[in-house]
Design a protein around this motif. Structure first.
Motif, PDB file in Angstrom:
ATOM      1  N   LYS A  77      41.638   8.122  35.512  1.00 33.65           N
ATOM      2  CA  LYS A  77      41.206   9.376  35.969  1.00 33.65           C
ATOM      3  C   LYS A  77      40.060  10.103  34.929  1.00 33.65           C
ATOM      4  N   SER A  78      40.444   9.997  33.919  1.00 35.11           N
ATOM      5  CA  SER A  78      39.580  10.556  32.712  1.00 35.11           C
ATOM      6  C   SER A  78      39.727  10.092  31.453  1.00 35.11           C
ATOM      7  N   ASN A  94      34.863  12.331  33.081  1.00 36.75           N
ATOM      8  CA  ASN A  94      35.703  13.397  33.809  1.00 36.75           C
ATOM      9  C   ASN A  94      36.341  14.067  32.883  1.00 36.75           C
ATOM     10  N   SER A  95      35.722  14.241  31.532  1.00 37.98           N
ATOM     11  CA  SER A  95      36.713  14.812  30.587  1.00 37.98           C
ATOM     12  C   SER A  95      37.202  16.271  30.546  1.00 37.98           C
ATOM     13  N   VAL A  97      38.060  17.545  33.241  1.00 39.74           N
ATOM     14  CA  VAL A  97      38.835  18.019  34.733  1.00 39.74           C
ATOM     15  C   VAL A  97      40.534  18.137  34.100  1.00 39.74           C
ATOM     16  N   SER A 226      42.905  19.085  30.245  1.00 41.32           N
ATOM     17  CA  SER A 226      41.960  18.054  30.292  1.00 41.32           C
ATOM     18  C   SER A 226      42.085  16.995  29.124  1.00 41.32           C
TER      19      SER A 226
END
Length: 468
Positions: A77-78, A94-95, A97, A226
């Protein structure tokens, strides 16, 4: 630096001749000693230094192209990859998020407990009595009972190696009196570290519904963090507590003599696992931490750190599909860093800055002093880069503050160096001090007197020249 060319002309010669006659006439009729003339030999055109100036160094680079992070095909996801000393972000997906971090939350508990020991507020051999909350905590645990007694170090190992939730809560309550009060410390520390998305509801990373009902927070929120914030937290751990691997690299640990099985480290990527049959396929050279995490909401997460050839990298992956997948994806991320980047010293300590070789000094034996940088400057660069293009900006102290005597190493300003890797969104910056390269003694009154007289005549000469 460009200089204006002086053009010869009859008009200028006439001006200079008239000015010279006037000045000579004044000197002849003056009662001042001839020693004035010795000081007057210095050029009347002196370099002036402004409070701020900048210079750019343009040199050829190798033009090395870094592969696109998308080419890794990460199944998470990240993800993020950073180098902690420069702070350079080498990979970011996506770091920023905010996601459930599961047991990576315990990294903050580890940091705070280690800080308490460092500050002398706790000791590793201090005995903790387990309370109701810790004994009732479920999930990954070492089955502590209320009233059990263990040292801070024993519980810390259980937390760092076996991700024991009950040991984590026991430590939190010892530090702050209650887990809720400890959570306040966690959120305050996160803010101080610059973690912009992190919010903690407990010390463990458990979902709110999985906490003992009596000790759940009243606010219906969950812990989030995150990948970037997790990497920032990891950076503080490795920099503020460089002995972290004393705990995180432990492969297994016998918590109690009566326990049938030892605690096994959930981190399969430890370099030490290269000879362990079940883990050797995942063992990674130089890897010595940090923390795994798994809940239904978070999926499989891992904050890893490895050091090779003097360079340490920190990687975070969140939301991998399986336990093994988080390590497979982490290997891709770390390989990307070690294969493509290196730390390079771009400025040596005690370097003379072009254009700011000296600064003026008031009331000294000398009227100026040489200055140099106090520290070296290192940047993360593409592997194999030669002569990276670095820009710099100098900021000097007010000249009125630089009054002799000045000791060697006196700060006279700063210089900020900037470097940007092609294709990377953020530039790297480092500011170092400009300091005096030698001592400047205070001048005697006689020297200062005639220096002042000389300056008077210089100013008078300039004033006469401006009349024409």
């Amino acid at each position: 630096m460009k200089h204006k060319t002086v053009k010869s002309s009859k008009r200028q010669l006439v001006k200079k001749s008239i000015a010279s006659v006037i000045l000579l006439n004044m000197l002849i009729t003056s009662s001042l000693p001839l020693v004035v003339l010795a000081e007057a030999e210095i050029s009347t055109t002196e370099a002036t230094t402004t409070n701020s100036n900048s210079a750019t160094t343009e040199v050829a680079t190798t033009g090395i192209k870094i592969p696109d992070a998308a080419s890794l095909g990460l199944q998470v996801k990240s993800a993020v990859l950073i180098e902690p000393t420069t702070g350079e972000v080498l990979l970011s997906i996506n770091s920023d998020v905010a996601l459930p971090p599961a047991s990576m939350t315990k990294m903050m508990t580890e940091y705070i407990v280690a800080e308490q020991v460092k500050q002398g507020k706790l000791s590793w051999d201090q005995v903790i009595t387990v309370g109701e909350n810790a004994a009732a905590t479920i999930g990954s645990r070492i089955f502590l009972a209320e009233g059990d007694q263990h040292t801070v170090e024993e519980l810390y190992i259980a937390m760092a190696v076996g991700s024991a939730n009950d040991a984590t809560v026991a430590l939190a309550e010892q530090v702050a009196g209650s887990e809720a009060a400890f959570v306040d410390m966690m959120n305050e520390t996160a803010e101080r570290m610059g973690m912009t998305t992190a919010f903690f509801i407990n010390s463990t990373g458990l979902s709110r519904a999985d906490m003992p009902e009596k000790f759940r927070p009243s606010e219906d929120r969950e812990t989030v963090m995150s990948a970037m914030d997790t990497a920032i937290l990891a950076k503080f751990i490795v920099q503020d507590h460089p002995d972290f691997s004393r705990f995180t690299a432990i492969q297994s640990h016998q918590f109690r003599e009566r326990d049938t099985n030892p605690i096994i480290n959930y981190n399969w990527m430890l370099e030490a696992n290269k000879d362990i049959t079940n883990f050797k396929a995942y063992a990674y050279e130089g890897l010595d931490g940090l923390k795994t995490g798994h809940t239904e909401a978070a999926g499989n997460c891992f904050a890893g750190t490895a050091e090779r050839d003097g360079m340490r990298l920190i990687s975070v992956v969140m939301g991998a599909e399986t336990n093994a997948a988080r390590f497979v994806e982490t290997k891709k991320v770390l390989d990307y860093g070690f294969n493509n980047f290196e730390i390079q010293q771009v400025i040596a300590p005690k370097t003379t800055v072009e254009g700011t070789e000296t600064v003026p000094v008031k009331k000294g034996v000398e009227t100026s002093v040489a200055v140099v940088t106090d520290l070296d400057v290192q940047f993360m660069v593409p592997k194999g880069t030669q002569n990276p293009t670095i820009t710099s900006e100098v900021t000097l102290m007010d000249a009125e503050e630089l009054v002799a005597p000045l000791a060697k190493g006196t700060k006279v300003g700063t210089i900020t160096y900037t470097y940007k890797i092609e294709g990377m969104s953020e530039a790297q910056e480092k500011t170092v001090n400009l300091v005096t390269a030698e001592e400047v003694e205070k001048g005697g009154w006689f020297r200062l007197l005639f220096r002042g007289i000389k300056q008077l005549f210089v100013d008078l000469f300039d004033g006469i020249m401006n009349l024409f």
